[in-house]
Design a protein around this motif. Structure first.
Motif, PDB file in Angstrom:
ATOM      1  N   VAL A 143       0.818  -1.386   0.174  1.00 17.43           N
ATOM      2  CA  VAL A 143       0.218  -0.197   0.040  1.00 17.43           C
ATOM      3  C   VAL A 143       0.394   1.388  -0.174  1.00 17.43           C
ATOM      4  O   VAL A 143       0.489   1.917  -0.441  1.00 17.43           O
ATOM      5  CB  VAL A 143      -0.542  -0.093   1.051  1.00 17.43           C
ATOM      6  CG1 VAL A 143      -2.047   0.978   1.333  1.00 17.43           C
ATOM      7  CG2 VAL A 143      -1.398  -1.144   0.947  1.00 17.43           C
ATOM      8  N   LEU A 144       2.129   1.555   1.067  1.00 22.05           N
ATOM      9  CA  LEU A 144       2.669   2.557   1.469  1.00 22.05           C
ATOM     10  C   LEU A 144       3.341   2.633  -0.582  1.00 22.05           C
ATOM     11  O   LEU A 144       3.502   4.346  -1.000  1.00 22.05           O
ATOM     12  CB  LEU A 144       3.582   2.158   1.908  1.00 22.05           C
ATOM     13  CG  LEU A 144       4.312   3.797   2.835  1.00 22.05           C
ATOM     14  CD1 LEU A 144       4.054   4.497   2.671  1.00 22.05           C
ATOM     15  CD2 LEU A 144       5.964   3.004   3.400  1.00 22.05           C
ATOM     16  N   PHE A 145       4.108   1.599  -1.252  1.00 15.57           N
ATOM     17  CA  PHE A 145       4.969   1.774  -2.067  1.00 15.57           C
ATOM     18  C   PHE A 145       3.340   2.220  -3.823  1.00 15.57           C
ATOM     19  O   PHE A 145       3.889   3.216  -3.953  1.00 15.57           O
ATOM     20  CB  PHE A 145       5.462   0.324  -2.826  1.00 15.57           C
ATOM     21  CG  PHE A 145       5.613   0.398  -4.268  1.00 15.57           C
ATOM     22  CD1 PHE A 145       7.350   1.358  -3.591  1.00 15.57           C
ATOM     23  CD2 PHE A 145       5.573   0.436  -5.393  1.00 15.57           C
ATOM     24  CE1 PHE A 145       7.763   1.463  -5.604  1.00 15.57           C
ATOM     25  CE2 PHE A 145       6.522  -0.209  -6.587  1.00 15.57           C
ATOM     26  CZ  PHE A 145       7.572   0.394  -6.578  1.00 15.57           C
ATOM     27  N   CYS A 146       2.568   1.826  -3.388  1.00 11.21           N
ATOM     28  CA  CYS A 146       1.492   2.300  -4.625  1.00 11.21           C
ATOM     29  C   CYS A 146       1.204   4.268  -4.566  1.00 11.21           C
ATOM     30  O   CYS A 146       0.989   3.907  -4.406  1.00 11.21           O
ATOM     31  CB  CYS A 146       0.585   1.366  -3.893  1.00 11.21           C
ATOM     32  SG  CYS A 146      -0.857   2.078  -6.188  1.00 11.21           S
ATOM     33  N   THR A 161       2.001  25.956  -8.634  1.00 10.62           N
ATOM     34  CA  THR A 161       1.182  25.192  -8.021  1.00 10.62           C
ATOM     35  C   THR A 161       1.917  24.288  -9.313  1.00 10.62           C
ATOM     36  O   THR A 161       1.170  24.316 -10.139  1.00 10.62           O
ATOM     37  CB  THR A 161      -0.458  25.367  -8.113  1.00 10.62           C
ATOM     38  OG1 THR A 161      -1.174  25.405  -9.012  1.00 10.62           O
ATOM     39  CG2 THR A 161      -0.306  26.304  -6.901  1.00 10.62           C
ATOM     40  N   VAL A 162       1.169  22.693  -8.131  1.00  7.94           N
ATOM     41  CA  VAL A 162       1.895  21.041  -9.004  1.00  7.94           C
ATOM     42  C   VAL A 162       1.058  20.555  -8.242  1.00  7.94           C
ATOM     43  O   VAL A 162       0.412  20.333  -7.585  1.00  7.94           O
ATOM     44  CB  VAL A 162       3.437  21.385  -8.421  1.00  7.94           C
ATOM     45  CG1 VAL A 162       4.013  19.925  -9.617  1.00  7.94           C
ATOM     46  CG2 VAL A 162       4.129  22.215  -9.520  1.00  7.94           C
ATOM     47  N   THR A 163       0.333  19.492  -9.439  1.00  8.96           N
ATOM     48  CA  THR A 163      -0.201  18.618  -8.469  1.00  8.96           C
ATOM     49  C   THR A 163       0.607  17.349  -9.065  1.00  8.96           C
ATOM     50  O   THR A 163       0.896  16.872 -10.439  1.00  8.96           O
ATOM     51  CB  THR A 163      -1.708  18.051 -10.080  1.00  8.96           C
ATOM     52  OG1 THR A 163      -2.599  19.985  -9.784  1.00  8.96           O
ATOM     53  CG2 THR A 163      -2.316  17.386  -9.764  1.00  8.96           C
ATOM     54  N   VAL A 164       0.664  16.214  -8.360  1.00  9.21           N
ATOM     55  CA  VAL A 164       1.833  15.154  -8.128  1.00  9.21           C
ATOM     56  C   VAL A 164       0.157  13.878  -7.898  1.00  9.21           C
ATOM     57  O   VAL A 164      -0.715  13.711  -7.293  1.00  9.21           O
ATOM     58  CB  VAL A 164       2.107  14.994  -6.780  1.00  9.21           C
ATOM     59  CG1 VAL A 164       3.104  13.331  -6.651  1.00  9.21           C
ATOM     60  CG2 VAL A 164       3.463  16.003  -6.814  1.00  9.21           C
ATOM     61  N   CYS A 165       0.246  13.042  -9.110  1.00  9.54           N
ATOM     62  CA  CYS A 165      -0.775  12.203  -8.939  1.00  9.54           C
ATOM     63  C   CYS A 165       0.276  10.928  -8.582  1.00  9.54           C
ATOM     64  O   CYS A 165       0.538  10.871  -9.447  1.00  9.54           O
ATOM     65  CB  CYS A 165      -1.026  12.218 -10.581  1.00  9.54           C
ATOM     66  SG  CYS A 165      -1.935  13.526 -11.196  1.00  9.54           S
ATOM     67  N   THR A 166      -0.546  10.073  -8.285  1.00 12.17           N
ATOM     68  CA  THR A 166       0.177   8.260  -7.456  1.00 12.17           C
ATOM     69  C   THR A 166      -0.615   7.464  -8.375  1.00 12.17           C
ATOM     70  O   THR A 166      -1.916   7.881  -9.128  1.00 12.17           O
ATOM     71  CB  THR A 166       0.116   8.429  -6.158  1.00 12.17           C
ATOM     72  OG1 THR A 166      -1.140   8.215  -5.744  1.00 12.17           O
ATOM     73  CG2 THR A 166       0.848   9.650  -5.142  1.00 12.17           C
ATOM     74  N   GLN A 167      -0.184   6.601  -8.381  1.00 12.88           N
ATOM     75  CA  GLN A 167      -0.227   5.231  -9.159  1.00 12.88           C
ATOM     76  C   GLN A 167      -1.465   4.878  -8.308  1.00 12.88           C
ATOM     77  O   GLN A 167      -2.200   4.770  -6.892  1.00 12.88           O
ATOM     78  CB  GLN A 167       1.348   4.116  -8.920  1.00 12.88           C
ATOM     79  CG  GLN A 167       1.901   4.491  -9.882  1.00 12.88           C
ATOM     80  CD  GLN A 167       1.696   4.542 -11.339  1.00 12.88           C
ATOM     81  OE1 GLN A 167       0.356   3.897 -11.846  1.00 12.88           O
ATOM     82  NE2 GLN A 167       2.537   5.033 -11.752  1.00 12.88           N
ATOM     83  N   SER A 168      -2.574   4.091  -8.898  1.00  9.99           N
ATOM     84  CA  SER A 168      -3.709   2.696  -8.237  1.00  9.99           C
ATOM     85  C   SER A 168      -3.437   1.890  -9.783  1.00  9.99           C
ATOM     86  O   SER A 168      -4.278   1.678 -10.284  1.00  9.99           O
ATOM     87  CB  SER A 168      -4.949   3.329  -8.717  1.00  9.99           C
ATOM     88  OG  SER A 168      -5.673   3.207  -7.562  1.00  9.99           O
ATOM     89  N   PRO A 169      -3.857   0.483  -8.012  1.00  6.98           N
ATOM     90  CA  PRO A 169      -4.565  -0.827  -9.078  1.00  6.98           C
ATOM     91  C   PRO A 169      -6.143  -0.527  -9.670  1.00  6.98           C
ATOM     92  O   PRO A 169      -6.347  -1.098 -10.697  1.00  6.98           O
ATOM     93  CB  PRO A 169      -4.638  -1.774  -7.690  1.00  6.98           C
ATOM     94  CG  PRO A 169      -4.780  -0.951  -7.003  1.00  6.98           C
ATOM     95  CD  PRO A 169      -3.915   0.543  -7.022  1.00  6.98           C
ATOM     96  N   LEU A 170      -6.593   0.470 -10.195  1.00  5.34           N
ATOM     97  CA  LEU A 170      -7.960   0.768 -10.211  1.00  5.34           C
ATOM     98  C   LEU A 170      -7.986   1.449 -11.695  1.00  5.34           C
ATOM     99  O   LEU A 170      -8.923   1.932 -12.413  1.00  5.34           O
ATOM    100  CB  LEU A 170      -9.181   1.637  -9.273  1.00  5.34           C
ATOM    101  CG  LEU A 170      -9.089   0.934  -7.795  1.00  5.34           C
ATOM    102  CD1 LEU A 170     -10.065   0.918  -7.175  1.00  5.34           C
ATOM    103  CD2 LEU A 170      -9.805  -0.724  -8.573  1.00  5.34           C
TER     104      LEU A 170
END
Length: 233
Positions: A143-146, A161-170
């Motif tokens: 979960v932390l790595f994702c 401003t900057v938008t950071v998007c993380t990974q998701s299995p969905l």
């Protein structure tokens, strides 16, 4: 031919004087290109529209990672349930019939041996807690790595401003999105110094956000002067 040669000299001197007249004069102690360079870099870090600096979609990998972590959590939970309910205390088996409690002997014959009751409360609770800790640790790492793997970095209009998007299995669109000021984002090294991941620090978060080097940096020069620059946070 003689008339053309007579006109060639004055015209050449006139053109040379015209070209030299457009060259900016040098000011003592200051280069004429400094202001132009600073102005260009200043304008380049403030785009007139939203710019995607980094993009990398790893939905398939994180789906496999989620399936693996979920399977490990179920396995170690089952093992903990078996250890808690299946292990029997053999120390109470011979309370009436034998003077000594029946225990299992473990060790290398002829060198050393010791008696161990795997069904005692100490071993039973120890196995249960250990199995639960291993399963929870594997699932928590996944979960932390994702949540720390970045799928997209967007620099918004104006460059503040900057938008950071993380990974998701969905899917990449279902990941976590954080919009923070550019002054709260820093990279402690150049992106070419890291072999596999670029660590990105966001103020207010304990762990680094990871940008995979296999991803695409769409605007490398703008990335280096904005998100990839070092700032004391």
């Amino acid at each position: 031919m003689g008339f053309e040669r007579l006109l060639y000299g004055p015209l050449r001197r006139h053109s040379t004087r015209f070209i030299l007249g457009n060259v900016p004069l040098k000011v003592p102690g200051k280069s004429p290109l400094i202001g132009l360079t600073v102005r260009r870099s200043f304008c380049s870090s403030q785009p007139s529209r939203d710019v995607t600096l980094f993009e990398h979609d790893r939905t398939r990998f994180f789906r496999l990672l989620s399936a693996f972590c979920g399977g490990q959590l179920l396995f170690w939970t089952y093992l903990a349930q078996f250890a808690f309910t299946g292990l029997r205390d053999t120390g109470r088996a011979g309370d009436k019939g034998s003077p000594k409690a029946a225990t299992s002997t473990t060790g290398l014959a002829g060198f050393w041996s010791f008696e161990m009751n795997l069904g005692s409360n100490r071993w039973r609770y120890g196995f249960t807690v250990g199995c639960l800790a291993i399963g929870a640790g594997i699932a928590g790492f996944g979960v932390l790595f994702c949540r720390r793997s970045v799928s997209k970095v967007v620099l918004h209009q104006g460059g503040r401003t900057v938008t950071v998007c993380t990974q998701s299995p969905l899917g990449a669109a279902r990941g976590r999105r954080m919009t923070v000021p550019l002054s709260q984002v820093a990279c402690h090294g150049h992106r070419q110094e890291y072999p596999s991941f670029i660590p990105l620090q966001v103020k207010g978060h304990k762990f680094y956000f990871l940008l995979d080097k296999e991803g695409t940096v769409t605007n490398a020069r703008l990335f280096d002067v904005t998100v990839g620059a070092y700032r004391p946070l």
